[in-house]
Motif scaffolding. Structure first.
Motif, PDB file in Angstrom:
ATOM      1  N   ALA A   1      55.134 -20.729 -22.820  1.00  0.00           N
ATOM      2  CA  ALA A   1      55.859 -19.979 -21.789  1.00  0.00           C
ATOM      3  C   ALA A   1      56.313 -20.984 -20.737  1.00  0.00           C
ATOM      4  O   ALA A   1      55.501 -21.461 -19.929  1.00  0.00           O
ATOM      5  CB  ALA A   1      54.974 -18.911 -21.171  1.00  0.00           C
TER       6      ALA A   1
ATOM      7  N   LEU B   1      53.552 -22.101 -18.066  1.00  0.00           N
ATOM      8  CA  LEU B   1      52.661 -20.964 -17.835  1.00  0.00           C
ATOM      9  C   LEU B   1      51.992 -20.511 -19.125  1.00  0.00           C
ATOM     10  O   LEU B   1      51.471 -19.391 -19.188  1.00  0.00           O
ATOM     11  CB  LEU B   1      53.467 -19.801 -17.229  1.00  0.00           C
ATOM     12  CG  LEU B   1      54.260 -20.130 -15.960  1.00  0.00           C
ATOM     13  CD1 LEU B   1      55.107 -18.942 -15.533  1.00  0.00           C
ATOM     14  CD2 LEU B   1      53.327 -20.533 -14.828  1.00  0.00           C
TER      15      LEU B   1
ATOM     16  N   ASP C   1      49.586 -15.299 -19.945  1.00  0.00           N
ATOM     17  CA  ASP C   1      49.824 -13.894 -20.282  1.00  0.00           C
ATOM     18  C   ASP C   1      48.518 -13.113 -20.352  1.00  0.00           C
ATOM     19  O   ASP C   1      48.498 -11.903 -20.109  1.00  0.00           O
ATOM     20  CB  ASP C   1      50.566 -13.783 -21.617  1.00  0.00           C
ATOM     21  CG  ASP C   1      52.047 -13.489 -21.412  1.00  0.00           C
ATOM     22  OD1 ASP C   1      52.387 -12.869 -20.398  1.00  0.00           O
ATOM     23  OD2 ASP C   1      52.850 -13.910 -22.255  1.00  0.00           O
TER      24      ASP C   1
ATOM     25  N   CYS D   1      53.334 -13.507 -17.832  1.00  0.00           N
ATOM     26  CA  CYS D   1      54.086 -14.675 -17.342  1.00  0.00           C
ATOM     27  C   CYS D   1      55.336 -14.291 -16.554  1.00  0.00           C
ATOM     28  O   CYS D   1      55.652 -14.918 -15.544  1.00  0.00           O
ATOM     29  CB  CYS D   1      54.451 -15.579 -18.513  1.00  0.00           C
ATOM     30  SG  CYS D   1      53.018 -16.365 -19.281  1.00  0.00           S
TER      31      CYS D   1
ATOM     32  N   TRP E   1      54.293 -13.030 -13.195  1.00  0.00           N
ATOM     33  CA  TRP E   1      53.777 -14.128 -12.386  1.00  0.00           C
ATOM     34  C   TRP E   1      54.917 -15.002 -11.852  1.00  0.00           C
ATOM     35  O   TRP E   1      54.910 -15.408 -10.693  1.00  0.00           O
ATOM     36  CB  TRP E   1      52.820 -14.967 -13.232  1.00  0.00           C
ATOM     37  CG  TRP E   1      52.093 -16.056 -12.495  1.00  0.00           C
ATOM     38  CD1 TRP E   1      52.120 -17.384 -12.760  1.00  0.00           C
ATOM     39  CD2 TRP E   1      51.221 -15.905 -11.361  1.00  0.00           C
ATOM     40  NE1 TRP E   1      51.331 -18.084 -11.878  1.00  0.00           N
ATOM     41  CE2 TRP E   1      50.765 -17.197 -11.008  1.00  0.00           C
ATOM     42  CE3 TRP E   1      50.794 -14.811 -10.622  1.00  0.00           C
ATOM     43  CZ2 TRP E   1      49.908 -17.416  -9.944  1.00  0.00           C
ATOM     44  CZ3 TRP E   1      49.929 -15.032  -9.553  1.00  0.00           C
ATOM     45  CH2 TRP E   1      49.493 -16.315  -9.220  1.00  0.00           C
ATOM     46  N   THR E   2      55.926 -15.250 -12.695  1.00  0.00           N
ATOM     47  CA  THR E   2      57.066 -16.051 -12.251  1.00  0.00           C
ATOM     48  C   THR E   2      57.834 -15.329 -11.153  1.00  0.00           C
ATOM     49  O   THR E   2      58.276 -15.953 -10.177  1.00  0.00           O
ATOM     50  CB  THR E   2      57.995 -16.358 -13.437  1.00  0.00           C
ATOM     51  OG1 THR E   2      57.238 -16.835 -14.535  1.00  0.00           O
ATOM     52  CG2 THR E   2      59.013 -17.426 -13.060  1.00  0.00           C
TER      53      THR E   2
END
Length: 380
Positions: A4, A108, A112, A117, A120-121
């Motif tokens: 990721a 990342l 997960d 991910c 979070w981004t």
């Protein structure tokens, strides 16, 4: 485990920084650059609408967009904002690569399990905007190539996820110019062959690509299929390049030392440009005849221009050389490196200055790094 990789890019970074200082620039065509004889360092989307682009001469840009507001720019301010953004992101991710002053890669992979991910981004981007006020776009995918292309497609202030199963469908209709390694010459070569989309490129045999562009053909084929194993390289301010000179005889000849410093700076700056680095910290080291060693350093706007770096190096030498004592060793170090195209101090330099650097680098590439240089660097 599926990778990721997120790519983040600050939208029209220099312009966005200026808009933080002056809200009256919002939604206006803005050009960042240096004077009538300078070139465009950055421009707003409103200016791009009229055909204005980076590295274009200011005079040409104003012919295309006469209403544009031209701002000289403040690289020190932009550098400080870049460091602030870096700190915000670095606090929240396991692996961060600072690809340039306004561009970042995040690994990342595995997150997960804990956060998701994409979510979070999004939260990282929200934190950047909240803490700095700067707009930023990102794309998340399985590798650096696809995520970088995705960011370009999502701008401005875009948030995009390209899942593995959808990578080829995402890439196929795009121009081959979207592939990071495809420059104007490569694009023109393939255009003459009727190859303009990534889909068409991906259908070409690898051996044909290798015949056309050499060993990069295989890499290009992989990228057209969304394949890129390049790792995210952890960002560290400890990266540096340096050089030192220990004299055969201790000296107090200041003119000689300044000449040596000039040669050192020119050598290191050329190396920065060849390896596509910019430096943000300059250090000067001296060792006296009694072996006492002193070092002075300063933070500077990101650059790799000889004349800019030499100015700081000579100022530091004045500060570090405080005794009337012979010197045994002199050294220069550049740290705080980030990858990026040479900014050339676009806010100050003229087209002639930029052309001079390009010509000198071309001569050095062909005939060696010592084939041409400043006269001051040869007065040893």
């Amino acid at each position: 485990m599926e990778r990721a990789i997120a790519h983040m890019d600050l939208d029209t970074f220099f312009v966005s920084c200026e808009r933080l200082k002056n809200s009256g620039l919002e939604k206006q065509p803005v050009i960042i650059g240096g004077g009538d004889r300078g070139v465009v360092a950055s421009c707003s989307y409103e200016a791009r609408y009229f055909g204005v682009r980076s590295a274009m001469p200011i005079k040409m840009a104003l012919r295309l967009c006469p209403e544009a507001k031209v701002i000289k720019g403040d690289m020190e301010y932009y550098s400080n904002m870049s460091h602030l953004v870096t700190e915000v992101i670095q606090e929240k991710v396991p692996v961060l690569e600072k690809a340039s002053i306004d561009e970042f890669y995040l690994d990342l992979s595995g997150m997960d399990k804990f956060f998701g991910c994409f979510q979070w981004t999004n939260e990282i981007v929200d934190a950047v905007t909240k803490n700095t006020g700067l707009p930023i776009s990102f794309a998340l995918s399985t590798n650096k190539t696809v995520s970088k292309i995705g960011t370009g497609e999502s701008k401005p202030t875009g948030r995009l996820e390209v899942k593995e199963a959808n990578i080829q469908n995402f890439l196929n209709p795009l121009s081959i110019k979207k592939i990071p390694m495809v420059g104007p010459e490569t694009f023109n070569l393939f255009s003459r062959l009727g190859v303009k989309t990534i889909k068409t490129l991906s259908e070409m045999p690898v051996d044909v690509l290798n015949q056309l562009v050499g060993k990069n053909g295989t890499v290009l084929w992989k990228k057209s299929h969304g394949i890129d194993e390049t790792p995210v390289i952890p960002y560290s301010e400890r990266k540096s390049i340096s050089t030192e000179d220990t004299f055969a005889q201790d000296t107090i000849d200041i003119l000689k030392i300044r000449s040596i410093l000039s040669g050192m700076v020119e050598k290191l700056a050329y190396q920065l440009r060849q390896e596509k680095w910019l430096t943000s910290t300059v250090s000067v080291k001296i060792r006296y005849s009694n072996f006492d060693t002193e070092i002075k350093q300063c933070r500077i706007p990101y650059t790799s221009a000889d004349h800019t770096l030499l100015k700081y190096v000579l100022e530091l030498f004045k500060k570090v050389y405080t005794r009337r004592m012979r010197i045994r060793l002199i050294g220069v170090r550049f740290t705080g490196l980030v990858h990026g195209l040479h900014q050339m101090d676009l806010f100050e330099d003229t087209e002639e200055m930029i052309s001079l650097y390009q010509t000198m680098d071309h001569i050095k590439n062909r005939f060696g790094s010592l084939s041409v240089g400043r006269a001051s660097g040869f007065l040893k």
